[in-house]
Write a protein that holds these residues in place. Structure first.
Motif, PDB file in Angstrom:
ATOM      1  N   ILE A  98      30.140 -85.850  58.020  1.00 44.18           N
ATOM      2  CA  ILE A  98      29.669 -86.752  56.973  1.00 44.18           C
ATOM      3  C   ILE A  98      30.568 -86.582  55.749  1.00 44.18           C
ATOM      4  O   ILE A  98      30.862 -85.454  55.347  1.00 44.18           O
ATOM      5  CB  ILE A  98      28.209 -86.420  56.569  1.00 44.18           C
ATOM      6  CG1 ILE A  98      27.285 -86.442  57.787  1.00 44.18           C
ATOM      7  CG2 ILE A  98      27.722 -87.378  55.486  1.00 44.18           C
ATOM      8  CD1 ILE A  98      27.140 -87.787  58.439  1.00 44.18           C
ATOM      9  N   VAL A  99      31.005 -87.700  55.191  1.00 49.53           N
ATOM     10  CA  VAL A  99      31.783 -87.679  53.944  1.00 49.53           C
ATOM     11  C   VAL A  99      30.934 -88.327  52.856  1.00 49.53           C
ATOM     12  O   VAL A  99      30.396 -89.417  53.057  1.00 49.53           O
ATOM     13  CB  VAL A  99      33.083 -88.503  54.053  1.00 49.53           C
ATOM     14  CG1 VAL A  99      34.047 -88.143  52.930  1.00 49.53           C
ATOM     15  CG2 VAL A  99      33.750 -88.328  55.385  1.00 49.53           C
ATOM     16  N   GLU A 100      30.815 -87.655  51.721  1.00 48.39           N
ATOM     17  CA  GLU A 100      30.068 -88.208  50.593  1.00 48.39           C
ATOM     18  C   GLU A 100      30.935 -88.126  49.346  1.00 48.39           C
ATOM     19  O   GLU A 100      31.577 -87.094  49.108  1.00 48.39           O
ATOM     20  CB  GLU A 100      28.776 -87.422  50.349  1.00 48.39           C
ATOM     21  CG  GLU A 100      27.808 -87.498  51.519  1.00 48.39           C
ATOM     22  CD  GLU A 100      26.597 -86.612  51.295  1.00 48.39           C
ATOM     23  OE1 GLU A 100      25.513 -87.151  51.070  1.00 48.39           O
ATOM     24  OE2 GLU A 100      26.775 -85.382  51.337  1.00 48.39           O
ATOM     25  N   VAL A 125      40.984 -78.955  46.798  1.00 47.03           N
ATOM     26  CA  VAL A 125      40.070 -78.912  47.940  1.00 47.03           C
ATOM     27  C   VAL A 125      39.709 -77.463  48.242  1.00 47.03           C
ATOM     28  O   VAL A 125      40.590 -76.603  48.382  1.00 47.03           O
ATOM     29  CB  VAL A 125      40.714 -79.547  49.195  1.00 47.03           C
ATOM     30  CG1 VAL A 125      39.717 -79.532  50.357  1.00 47.03           C
ATOM     31  CG2 VAL A 125      41.180 -80.972  48.919  1.00 47.03           C
ATOM     32  N   ASP A 126      38.405 -77.190  48.328  1.00 45.42           N
ATOM     33  CA  ASP A 126      37.923 -75.906  48.838  1.00 45.42           C
ATOM     34  C   ASP A 126      37.579 -76.102  50.307  1.00 45.42           C
ATOM     35  O   ASP A 126      36.721 -76.936  50.631  1.00 45.42           O
ATOM     36  CB  ASP A 126      36.670 -75.447  48.083  1.00 45.42           C
ATOM     37  CG  ASP A 126      36.973 -75.105  46.630  1.00 45.42           C
ATOM     38  OD1 ASP A 126      38.063 -74.582  46.359  1.00 45.42           O
ATOM     39  OD2 ASP A 126      36.112 -75.382  45.773  1.00 45.42           O
ATOM     40  N   TYR A 127      38.239 -75.351  51.164  1.00 46.08           N
ATOM     41  CA  TYR A 127      37.956 -75.415  52.606  1.00 46.08           C
ATOM     42  C   TYR A 127      36.924 -74.336  52.902  1.00 46.08           C
ATOM     43  O   TYR A 127      37.211 -73.143  52.778  1.00 46.08           O
ATOM     44  CB  TYR A 127      39.240 -75.224  53.413  1.00 46.08           C
ATOM     45  CG  TYR A 127      40.238 -76.341  53.173  1.00 46.08           C
ATOM     46  CD1 TYR A 127      40.157 -77.524  53.889  1.00 46.08           C
ATOM     47  CD2 TYR A 127      41.246 -76.219  52.214  1.00 46.08           C
ATOM     48  CE1 TYR A 127      41.059 -78.572  53.659  1.00 46.08           C
ATOM     49  CE2 TYR A 127      42.142 -77.249  51.980  1.00 46.08           C
ATOM     50  CZ  TYR A 127      42.040 -78.422  52.714  1.00 46.08           C
ATOM     51  OH  TYR A 127      42.931 -79.448  52.480  1.00 46.08           O
ATOM     52  N   ARG A 128      35.728 -74.766  53.282  1.00 42.70           N
ATOM     53  CA  ARG A 128      34.593 -73.849  53.359  1.00 42.70           C
ATOM     54  C   ARG A 128      34.314 -73.348  54.771  1.00 42.70           C
ATOM     55  O   ARG A 128      33.678 -72.314  54.966  1.00 42.70           O
ATOM     56  CB  ARG A 128      33.338 -74.529  52.806  1.00 42.70           C
ATOM     57  CG  ARG A 128      33.474 -75.021  51.356  1.00 42.70           C
ATOM     58  CD  ARG A 128      33.430 -73.878  50.361  1.00 42.70           C
ATOM     59  NE  ARG A 128      32.249 -73.062  50.553  1.00 42.70           N
ATOM     60  CZ  ARG A 128      31.035 -73.344  50.091  1.00 42.70           C
ATOM     61  NH1 ARG A 128      30.857 -74.441  49.369  1.00 42.70           N
ATOM     62  NH2 ARG A 128      30.022 -72.553  50.326  1.00 42.70           N
ATOM     63  N   ALA A 129      34.716 -74.122  55.792  1.00 42.98           N
ATOM     64  CA  ALA A 129      34.461 -73.733  57.180  1.00 42.98           C
ATOM     65  C   ALA A 129      35.450 -74.493  58.062  1.00 42.98           C
ATOM     66  O   ALA A 129      35.941 -75.565  57.666  1.00 42.98           O
ATOM     67  CB  ALA A 129      33.018 -74.072  57.578  1.00 42.98           C
ATOM     68  N   ASP A 135      32.744 -84.613  49.396  1.00 36.72           N
ATOM     69  CA  ASP A 135      32.332 -83.500  50.265  1.00 36.72           C
ATOM     70  C   ASP A 135      32.340 -83.922  51.722  1.00 36.72           C
ATOM     71  O   ASP A 135      31.978 -85.052  52.067  1.00 36.72           O
ATOM     72  CB  ASP A 135      30.919 -83.036  49.911  1.00 36.72           C
ATOM     73  CG  ASP A 135      30.875 -82.216  48.623  1.00 36.72           C
ATOM     74  OD1 ASP A 135      31.909 -82.149  47.944  1.00 36.72           O
ATOM     75  OD2 ASP A 135      29.814 -81.660  48.331  1.00 36.72           O
ATOM     76  N   LEU A 136      32.724 -82.981  52.563  1.00 34.63           N
ATOM     77  CA  LEU A 136      32.736 -83.188  54.019  1.00 34.63           C
ATOM     78  C   LEU A 136      31.811 -82.131  54.619  1.00 34.63           C
ATOM     79  O   LEU A 136      31.900 -80.945  54.264  1.00 34.63           O
ATOM     80  CB  LEU A 136      34.168 -82.976  54.511  1.00 34.63           C
ATOM     81  CG  LEU A 136      34.589 -83.466  55.884  1.00 34.63           C
ATOM     82  CD1 LEU A 136      34.489 -84.976  55.976  1.00 34.63           C
ATOM     83  CD2 LEU A 136      36.044 -83.036  56.143  1.00 34.63           C
ATOM     84  N   SER A 137      30.914 -82.548  55.511  1.00 33.80           N
ATOM     85  CA  SER A 137      29.978 -81.581  56.087  1.00 33.80           C
ATOM     86  C   SER A 137      29.692 -81.909  57.551  1.00 33.80           C
ATOM     87  O   SER A 137      29.906 -83.034  58.013  1.00 33.80           O
ATOM     88  CB  SER A 137      28.663 -81.580  55.297  1.00 33.80           C
ATOM     89  OG  SER A 137      28.066 -82.851  55.333  1.00 33.80           O
ATOM     90  N   ILE A 138      29.227 -80.884  58.250  1.00 35.36           N
ATOM     91  CA  ILE A 138      28.788 -81.045  59.644  1.00 35.36           C
ATOM     92  C   ILE A 138      27.361 -80.512  59.707  1.00 35.36           C
ATOM     93  O   ILE A 138      27.110 -79.346  59.360  1.00 35.36           O
ATOM     94  CB  ILE A 138      29.675 -80.255  60.631  1.00 35.36           C
ATOM     95  CG1 ILE A 138      31.128 -80.720  60.565  1.00 35.36           C
ATOM     96  CG2 ILE A 138      29.134 -80.384  62.057  1.00 35.36           C
ATOM     97  CD1 ILE A 138      32.084 -79.888  61.429  1.00 35.36           C
ATOM     98  N   ASP A 139      26.438 -81.363  60.135  1.00 34.33           N
ATOM     99  CA  ASP A 139      25.031 -80.967  60.251  1.00 34.33           C
ATOM    100  C   ASP A 139      24.530 -80.286  58.969  1.00 34.33           C
ATOM    101  O   ASP A 139      23.835 -79.259  59.024  1.00 34.33           O
ATOM    102  CB  ASP A 139      24.837 -80.021  61.450  1.00 34.33           C
ATOM    103  CG  ASP A 139      25.066 -80.729  62.770  1.00 34.33           C
ATOM    104  OD1 ASP A 139      24.850 -81.963  62.820  1.00 34.33           O
ATOM    105  OD2 ASP A 139      25.449 -80.054  63.742  1.00 34.33           O
TER     106      ASP A 139
END
Ligand SMILES: CCCCCCCCCCCC(=O)SCCNC(=O)CCNC(=O)[C@H](O)C(C)(C)COP(=O)(O)OP(=O)(O)OC[C@H]1O[C@@H](n2cnc3c(N)ncnc32)[C@H](O)[C@@H]1OP(=O)(O)O
Length: 132
Positions: free
Chosen positions: A73-75, A60-64, A91-95
């Motif tokens: 959002i999980v994809e 896992v790369d923790y990006r933020a 991938d996990l993202s916010i906005d």
């Protein structure tokens, strides 16, 4: 975590919101909780792909910072399959901004692999996931 999932072609998307139970650093989701969600929800992708498999390797790369009480959002999708080796992404993202990106090697197994856990199993792998 209030995880909600839907299938979009070969990609599985979902929403997740972490709460205080998942706190690591103050106000921020514990990295282990993020890895758990990314790994565990890849299981649903396996059901979509029709391939029983288990995690052999997960990075896992923790990006933020992943903020508590914030919808993410999980994809998940299949990048490549070579024989038994499934190279998966989650991938996990916010906005639209990346929060965490996982690369996983899953190895396809027979459903009998899961009999080692001692549970009674549904005979049809397609029935293992939630109805979407
Ligand atoms: C909502 C729906 C619910 C339903 C969803 C239900 C599924 C949910 C799954 C959730 C995810 C999990 O948490 S699963 C739980 C965590 N993971 C596990 O319990 C897995 C434990 N490990 C194992 O059981 C075993 O090591 C296996 C099955 C992964 C592999 O054993 P094996 O079958 O004997 O295979 P083996 O010969 O060792 O390796 C085959 C090939 O893969 C390579 N290989 C093996 N391991 C690795 C590795 N870590 N990194 C790189 N490469 C590896 C080998 O070099 C070899 O390459 P080459 O020489 O052929 O090139």
């Amino acid at each position: 975590m209030g995880l909600r999932l839907h299938v979009d072609g070969d990609c599985v998307r979902g929403n997740v919101t972490f709460d205080d139970r998942h706190e690591g650093a103050p106000g921020i989701v514990h990295g282990g909780a993020i890895a758990t969600v990314l790994d565990d929800t890849l299981g649903l992708l396996l059901v979509v792909l029709g391939t029983p498999a288990v995690t052999a390797n997960l990075s896992v790369d923790y990006r933020a910072p992943a903020l508590l009480q914030t919808e993410m959002i999980v994809e998940r999708w299949l990048e490549q399959r070579v024989d038994r080796k499934l190279h998966l992404r989650a991938d996990l993202s916010i906005d639209g901004q990346p929060v965490a990106q996982a690369r996983a090697l899953f190895l396809a197994v027979e459903v009998a692999h899961f009999e080692k856990g001692g549970r009674t199993l549904l005979p049809n792998w397609a029935d293992w996931g939630p109805s979407l």
